[in-house]
Enzyme design. Structure first.
Site, PDB file in Angstrom:
ATOM      1  CG  ASP A 139      -1.908   1.077   1.208  1.00  0.00           C
ATOM      2  OD1 ASP A 139      -2.057   1.866   0.557  1.00  0.00           O
ATOM      3  OD2 ASP A 139      -2.839   0.935   2.070  1.00  0.00           O
ATOM      4  CB  SER A 196      -4.063  -2.497   3.975  1.00  0.00           C
ATOM      5  OG  SER A 196      -3.715  -1.928   2.680  1.00  0.00           O
ATOM      6  CG  HIS A 229      -3.519   4.611  -1.364  1.00  0.00           C
ATOM      7  ND1 HIS A 229      -3.190   3.669  -1.447  1.00  0.00           N
ATOM      8  CD2 HIS A 229      -4.112   5.456  -2.149  1.00  0.00           C
ATOM      9  CE1 HIS A 229      -3.876   3.170  -2.582  1.00  0.00           C
ATOM     10  NE2 HIS A 229      -4.229   4.300  -3.117  1.00  0.00           N
TER      11      HIS A 229
HETATM   12  C1  B12 Z   1      -5.120   9.472  -3.607  1.00  0.00           C
HETATM   13  C2  B12 Z   1      -5.310   8.184  -4.130  1.00  0.00           C
HETATM   14  C3  B12 Z   1      -4.081   7.360  -4.828  1.00  0.00           C
HETATM   15  C4  B12 Z   1      -3.026   8.252  -5.079  1.00  0.00           C
HETATM   16  C5  B12 Z   1      -2.076   7.995  -3.688  1.00  0.00           C
HETATM   17  C6  B12 Z   1      -1.166   9.354  -3.479  1.00  0.00           C
HETATM   18  C7  B12 Z   1      -0.529   9.144  -1.956  1.00  0.00           C
HETATM   19  N1  B12 Z   1       0.474   9.744  -1.878  1.00  0.00           N
HETATM   20  O1  B12 Z   1      -1.428   8.761  -1.018  1.00  0.00           O
HETATM   21  C8  B12 Z   1      -2.328   7.510  -6.340  1.00  0.00           C
HETATM   22  C9  B12 Z   1      -2.929   7.943  -7.339  1.00  0.00           C
HETATM   23  C10 B12 Z   1      -1.001   7.242  -5.976  1.00  0.00           C
HETATM   24  C11 B12 Z   1      -3.202   6.047  -5.980  1.00  0.00           C
HETATM   25  C12 B12 Z   1      -2.715   4.825  -6.432  1.00  0.00           C
HETATM   26  C13 B12 Z   1      -3.366   3.676  -6.443  1.00  0.00           C
HETATM   27  N2  B12 Z   1      -4.545   3.590  -6.002  1.00  0.00           N
HETATM   28 CO1  B12 Z   1      -5.545   4.925  -4.922  1.00  0.00          CO
HETATM   29  N3  B12 Z   1      -6.527   6.005  -4.261  1.00  0.00           N
HETATM   30  C14 B12 Z   1      -6.528   7.352  -3.605  1.00  0.00           C
HETATM   31  C15 B12 Z   1      -7.991   8.016  -3.311  1.00  0.00           C
HETATM   32  C16 B12 Z   1      -8.569   8.623  -4.346  1.00  0.00           C
HETATM   33  C17 B12 Z   1      -8.003   8.819  -2.043  1.00  0.00           C
HETATM   34  C18 B12 Z   1      -7.021   8.038  -0.552  1.00  0.00           C
HETATM   35  C19 B12 Z   1      -6.942   9.353   0.171  1.00  0.00           C
HETATM   36  O2  B12 Z   1      -5.825   9.845   0.347  1.00  0.00           O
HETATM   37  N4  B12 Z   1      -8.007   9.379   1.014  1.00  0.00           N
HETATM   38  C20 B12 Z   1      -7.785  10.640   1.893  1.00  0.00           C
HETATM   39  C21 B12 Z   1      -7.398  10.483   3.335  1.00  0.00           C
HETATM   40  C22 B12 Z   1      -7.179  11.503   4.182  1.00  0.00           C
HETATM   41  O3  B12 Z   1      -8.093   9.564   3.896  1.00  0.00           O
HETATM   42  P1  B12 Z   1      -7.629   7.994   4.392  1.00  0.00           P
HETATM   43  O4  B12 Z   1      -6.384   7.520   3.865  1.00  0.00           O
HETATM   44  O5  B12 Z   1      -8.678   7.151   4.708  1.00  0.00           O
HETATM   45  O6  B12 Z   1      -7.045   8.610   5.927  1.00  0.00           O
HETATM   46  C23 B12 Z   1      -7.885   9.182   6.939  1.00  0.00           C
HETATM   47  C24 B12 Z   1      -8.378   8.160   8.171  1.00  0.00           C
HETATM   48  O7  B12 Z   1      -8.611   6.796   7.530  1.00  0.00           O
HETATM   49  C25 B12 Z   1      -7.335   7.993   9.148  1.00  0.00           C
HETATM   50  N5  B12 Z   1      -6.085   7.146   9.194  1.00  0.00           N
HETATM   51  C26 B12 Z   1      -5.399   7.055   7.969  1.00  0.00           C
HETATM   52  N6  B12 Z   1      -4.261   6.370   8.504  1.00  0.00           N
HETATM   53  C27 B12 Z   1      -4.424   6.077   9.580  1.00  0.00           C
HETATM   54  C28 B12 Z   1      -3.460   5.436  10.628  1.00  0.00           C
HETATM   55  C29 B12 Z   1      -3.714   5.395  11.803  1.00  0.00           C
HETATM   56  C30 B12 Z   1      -2.734   4.431  12.686  1.00  0.00           C
HETATM   57  C31 B12 Z   1      -5.033   5.844  12.414  1.00  0.00           C
HETATM   58  C32 B12 Z   1      -5.406   5.701  13.884  1.00  0.00           C
HETATM   59  C33 B12 Z   1      -5.976   6.517  11.491  1.00  0.00           C
HETATM   60  C34 B12 Z   1      -5.692   6.649  10.060  1.00  0.00           C
HETATM   61  O8  B12 Z   1      -6.877   9.340   9.268  1.00  0.00           O
HETATM   62  C35 B12 Z   1      -7.173  10.037   8.027  1.00  0.00           C
HETATM   63  C36 B12 Z   1      -7.653  11.455   8.113  1.00  0.00           C
HETATM   64  O9  B12 Z   1      -9.063  11.330   8.692  1.00  0.00           O
HETATM   65  C37 B12 Z   1      -8.771   6.488  -3.085  1.00  0.00           C
HETATM   66  C38 B12 Z   1     -10.262   6.570  -3.200  1.00  0.00           C
HETATM   67  C39 B12 Z   1     -10.924   7.068  -2.245  1.00  0.00           C
HETATM   68  N7  B12 Z   1     -12.129   7.700  -2.534  1.00  0.00           N
HETATM   69  O10 B12 Z   1     -10.568   6.773  -1.064  1.00  0.00           O
HETATM   70  C40 B12 Z   1      -8.214   5.549  -4.133  1.00  0.00           C
HETATM   71  C41 B12 Z   1      -7.978   4.113  -3.793  1.00  0.00           C
HETATM   72  C42 B12 Z   1      -7.545   4.072  -2.281  1.00  0.00           C
HETATM   73  N8  B12 Z   1      -6.776   3.486  -4.638  1.00  0.00           N
HETATM   74  C43 B12 Z   1      -7.115   2.548  -4.916  1.00  0.00           C
HETATM   75  C44 B12 Z   1      -6.204   1.651  -5.909  1.00  0.00           C
HETATM   76  C45 B12 Z   1      -6.888   0.400  -6.299  1.00  0.00           C
HETATM   77  C46 B12 Z   1      -5.012   2.164  -6.212  1.00  0.00           C
HETATM   78  C47 B12 Z   1      -4.084   1.513  -7.260  1.00  0.00           C
HETATM   79  C48 B12 Z   1      -3.708   0.157  -7.157  1.00  0.00           C
HETATM   80  C49 B12 Z   1      -4.319   1.967  -8.812  1.00  0.00           C
HETATM   81  C50 B12 Z   1      -3.734   1.295  -9.889  1.00  0.00           C
HETATM   82  N9  B12 Z   1      -4.250   0.542 -10.490  1.00  0.00           N
HETATM   83  O11 B12 Z   1      -2.642   1.866 -10.294  1.00  0.00           O
HETATM   84  C51 B12 Z   1      -2.751   2.564  -6.982  1.00  0.00           C
HETATM   85  C52 B12 Z   1      -1.587   1.846  -6.320  1.00  0.00           C
HETATM   86  C53 B12 Z   1      -1.799   1.500  -4.973  1.00  0.00           C
HETATM   87  C54 B12 Z   1      -1.035   1.101  -3.921  1.00  0.00           C
HETATM   88  N10 B12 Z   1      -0.252  -0.241  -4.167  1.00  0.00           N
HETATM   89  O12 B12 Z   1      -0.883   1.390  -2.908  1.00  0.00           O
HETATM   90  C55 B12 Z   1      -8.422   1.939  -4.693  1.00  0.00           C
HETATM   91  C56 B12 Z   1      -8.221   0.775  -3.106  1.00  0.00           C
HETATM   92  C57 B12 Z   1      -9.439  -0.218  -3.606  1.00  0.00           C
HETATM   93  C58 B12 Z   1      -9.155  -1.406  -2.379  1.00  0.00           C
HETATM   94  N11 B12 Z   1     -10.109  -1.177  -1.601  1.00  0.00           N
HETATM   95  O13 B12 Z   1      -8.300  -2.081  -2.481  1.00  0.00           O
HETATM   96  C59 B12 Z   1      -9.160   3.023  -3.826  1.00  0.00           C
HETATM   97  C60 B12 Z   1     -10.273   2.947  -3.006  1.00  0.00           C
HETATM   98  C61 B12 Z   1     -10.041   3.721  -5.302  1.00  0.00           C
HETATM   99  C62 B12 Z   1     -10.956   3.042  -5.857  1.00  0.00           C
HETATM  100  N12 B12 Z   1     -12.267   3.387  -5.642  1.00  0.00           N
HETATM  101  O14 B12 Z   1     -10.773   1.827  -6.347  1.00  0.00           O
HETATM  102  N13 B12 Z   1      -3.893   6.121  -5.260  1.00  0.00           N
END
Ligand code: B12
Length: 217
Positions: free
Chosen positions: A100, A153, A102
């Site tokens: 992962d 993950s 992200h």
């Molecule tokens: C941005 C993004 C990317 C970016 C990542 C950039 C980066 N530097 O992070 C890029 C374009 C590189 C990318 C690539 C890929 N991505 Co992407 N990506 C996303 C996207 C649009 C947003 C994720 C995000 O940043 N959310 C915003 C943050 C703030 O939210 P969060 O991570 O949940 O964090 C919050 C909480 O969860 C919590 N939290 C987070 N971490 C932690 C840790 C702890 C300890 C705690 C307590 C809390 C906590 O606090 C945060 C703030 O509130 C999602 C779609 C979506 N709608 O979610 C897809 C998504 C995650 N990606 C996806 C995929 C499939 C990929 C790729 C495989 C695509 C591809 N075919 O190439 C690749 C490679 C991924 C890999 N191997 O990791 C899928 C995952 C599907 C799945 N469930 O398996 C998603 C869901 C899109 C989809 N609908 O298909 N991606």
């Protein structure tokens, strides 16, 4: 949803940082809880994500919205209590699990913990279980935090927790999990100690761990 709540969401959606910070300050002054504001910020980010998924926003826009989220949360935090004599509140080892990459969510959590004077060792993304174990042995964290958003993950998190247990680190050192791959239910299934939806809950958990430790010293 009232007018102020909608202003928070719409400022995030338009990536208007000044408008967002103003709206959040107003929300604080009007008595909104930190949890409610964090929820609104998350909803605002979901709107940005939808625009990104529709191709209307670029990745850079998503990253900017993450930065706005971070700044707004930092402004929300209550005046920090005095930093303990050690200069730090505790050590947190954090990383995104294997497979992962992200890191936007993880970086927000790191930022909030740093603001609260936690010492952080951030292993970055795609971190194998063995690296978490090695770093935990060297760094001796008070809390280990695992982040992940991919479907795979949670399985990786379970591997990390098993490897930490084999090395005698867990459950002595608690593991908190977060990110879109986990929930309260998954937390139990993979043997983690805590699940947090966002950075404020994570910070409270880490503070509680430190308070318990200090009481037992
Ligand atoms: C941005 C993004 C990317 C970016 C990542 C950039 C980066 N530097 O992070 C890029 C374009 C590189 C990318 C690539 C890929 N991505 Co992407 N990506 C996303 C996207 C649009 C947003 C994720 C995000 O940043 N959310 C915003 C943050 C703030 O939210 P969060 O991570 O949940 O964090 C919050 C909480 O969860 C919590 N939290 C987070 N971490 C932690 C840790 C702890 C300890 C705690 C307590 C809390 C906590 O606090 C945060 C703030 O509130 C999602 C779609 C979506 N709608 O979610 C897809 C998504 C995650 N990606 C996806 C995929 C499939 C990929 C790729 C495989 C695509 C591809 N075919 O190439 C690749 C490679 C991924 C890999 N191997 O990791 C899928 C995952 C599907 C799945 N469930 O398996 C998603 C869901 C899109 C989809 N609908 O298909 N991606």
């Amino acid at each position: 949803m009232n007018e102020l709540e909608e202003r928070v969401l719409s400022a995030m959606e338009r990536l208007d940082d000044n408008a967002l910070q103003d709206a959040v300050r107003e929300a604080v002054a009007s008595g909104f809880t930190s949890a409610r504001i964090e929820e609104l910020l998350q909803q605002g980010m979901s709107r940005v994500q939808k625009l990104f998924e529709r191709g209307e926003y670029f990745l850079a826009d998503l990253i900017v919205s993450g930065m706005m989220f971070r700044t707004a949360l930092a402004n929300l935090l209550p005046e920090s209590e005095a930093v303990p004599e050690s200069g730090k509140r505790g050590r947190v080892l954090i990383g995104v699990v294997s497979g992962d990459i992200h890191d936007i969510g993880k970086d927000i959590v790191v930022q909030v913990l740093r603001t609260e004077h936690f010492d952080i060792l951030d292993l970055g993304v795609d971190v194998p279980a063995a690296d978490f174990v090695r770093s935990a042995q060297d760094y001796r964290p008070d809390v280990i935090a695992l982040s992940g958003v991919m479907g795979s993950s949670s399985v990786e998190m379970q591997k990390v927790i098993s490897a930490l247990a084999e090395a005698g680190i867990h459950p002595y050192t608690p593991v908190i999990v977060g990110g879109a791959c986990v929930s309260e239910l998954v937390m139990g299934q993979i043997g983690a100690d805590q699940y947090a939806r966002g950075p404020l809950d994570t910070m409270l958990f880490c503070k509680n761990v430190m308070d318990r430790k200090l009481r037992h010293e």
